[in-house]
Design a protein around this motif. Structure first.
Motif, PDB file in Angstrom:
ATOM      1  N   THR A 296       0.820  -1.213   0.000  1.00 48.65           N
ATOM      2  CA  THR A 296       0.000   0.000   0.000  1.00 48.65           C
ATOM      3  C   THR A 296       0.855   1.266   0.000  1.00 48.65           C
ATOM      4  O   THR A 296       0.392   2.315  -0.433  1.00 48.65           O
ATOM      5  N   SER A 297       2.097   1.143   0.446  1.00 46.33           N
ATOM      6  CA  SER A 297       2.966   2.324   0.424  1.00 46.33           C
ATOM      7  C   SER A 297       3.620   2.541  -0.936  1.00 46.33           C
ATOM      8  O   SER A 297       4.102   3.631  -1.218  1.00 46.33           O
ATOM      9  N   LEU A 298       3.620   1.518  -1.793  1.00 47.22           N
ATOM     10  CA  LEU A 298       4.324   1.605  -3.075  1.00 47.22           C
ATOM     11  C   LEU A 298       3.429   1.833  -4.289  1.00 47.22           C
ATOM     12  O   LEU A 298       3.944   2.042  -5.384  1.00 47.22           O
ATOM     13  N   VAL A 299       2.134   1.784  -4.105  1.00 45.74           N
ATOM     14  CA  VAL A 299       1.232   1.919  -5.249  1.00 45.74           C
ATOM     15  C   VAL A 299       0.528   3.274  -5.233  1.00 45.74           C
ATOM     16  O   VAL A 299       0.492   3.963  -4.211  1.00 45.74           O
ATOM     17  N   ALA A 300      -0.056   3.618  -6.362  1.00 47.12           N
ATOM     18  CA  ALA A 300      -0.803   4.869  -6.479  1.00 47.12           C
ATOM     19  C   ALA A 300      -2.095   4.785  -5.656  1.00 47.12           C
ATOM     20  O   ALA A 300      -2.562   3.702  -5.308  1.00 47.12           O
ATOM     21  N   MET A 301      -2.663   5.952  -5.391  1.00 44.30           N
ATOM     22  CA  MET A 301      -3.817   6.030  -4.512  1.00 44.30           C
ATOM     23  C   MET A 301      -4.983   5.140  -4.963  1.00 44.30           C
ATOM     24  O   MET A 301      -5.609   4.493  -4.142  1.00 44.30           O
TER      25      MET A 301
ATOM     26  N   LEU B  71      -0.990 -10.661  -2.199  1.00 41.40           N
ATOM     27  CA  LEU B  71      -0.107  -9.518  -1.962  1.00 41.40           C
ATOM     28  C   LEU B  71       1.242  -9.704  -2.655  1.00 41.40           C
ATOM     29  O   LEU B  71       1.819  -8.734  -3.160  1.00 41.40           O
ATOM     30  N   ASN B  72       1.733 -10.934  -2.704  1.00 42.65           N
ATOM     31  CA  ASN B  72       2.973 -11.202  -3.446  1.00 42.65           C
ATOM     32  C   ASN B  72       2.794 -10.915  -4.931  1.00 42.65           C
ATOM     33  O   ASN B  72       3.714 -10.427  -5.584  1.00 42.65           O
TER      34      ASN B  72
ATOM     35  N   ILE C 177       4.877  -4.761  -9.079  1.00 46.05           N
ATOM     36  CA  ILE C 177       5.659  -3.571  -8.760  1.00 46.05           C
ATOM     37  C   ILE C 177       7.118  -3.784  -9.191  1.00 46.05           C
ATOM     38  O   ILE C 177       7.732  -2.922  -9.838  1.00 46.05           O
ATOM     39  N   ALA C 178       7.675  -4.932  -8.834  1.00 42.82           N
ATOM     40  CA  ALA C 178       9.072  -5.234  -9.172  1.00 42.82           C
ATOM     41  C   ALA C 178       9.275  -5.318 -10.679  1.00 42.82           C
ATOM     42  O   ALA C 178      10.317  -4.905 -11.195  1.00 42.82           O
ATOM     43  N   ALA C 179       8.284  -5.810 -11.400  1.00 41.58           N
ATOM     44  CA  ALA C 179       8.407  -5.939 -12.855  1.00 41.58           C
ATOM     45  C   ALA C 179       8.437  -4.583 -13.557  1.00 41.58           C
ATOM     46  O   ALA C 179       8.962  -4.466 -14.668  1.00 41.58           O
TER      47      ALA C 179
END
Length: 109
Positions: free
Chosen positions: A53-58, A96-97, A103-105
């Motif tokens: 949740t801290s790494l994605v857009a709102m 969640l993974n 995100i990593a991709a």
């Protein structure tokens, strides 16, 4: 793998307790607090949830939070059934993974 790092981080956070066992008032929460393995799964899931949740857009954050609320209802429906709770955590951690893999991709950061 990047996800092993996050798991290692959550496992080494000795005093990290996402579920306040002093306030556990429903059967599922009490079962999680009484079972070390479930407690570890709770910590892993909570850590992954916080990171994603801290790494994605709102907008995506809201979707993840909605999914978390729905998952909590399914988890709590397990009551004190440890097998059901283990399966619920496995599904949520997998979901969640999947977000973390996406995100990593998209890197580099």
């Amino acid at each position: 793998m990047v996800f092993e790092f996050f798991f290692a981080f959550s496992a080494s956070a000795g005093t990290y307790a996402p579920l306040d066992c002093n306030k556990a008032n429903i059967p599922a929460e009490r079962a999680i607090c009484a079972n070390y393995g479930l407690g570890q799964q709770e910590a892993r899931m909570a850590t992954l949830f916080a990171i994603t949740t801290s790494l994605v857009a709102m907008g995506q954050r809201g979707d993840i939070q909605d999914a978390q609320r729905a998952w909590l209802q399914r988890r709590d429906a397990c009551g004190n059934n440890v097998s059901c709770l283990k399966k619920a955590y496995a599904v949520r951690i997998r979901d969640l993974n999947t977000v973390m893999e996406a995100i990593a991709a998209r890197g580099p950061f």
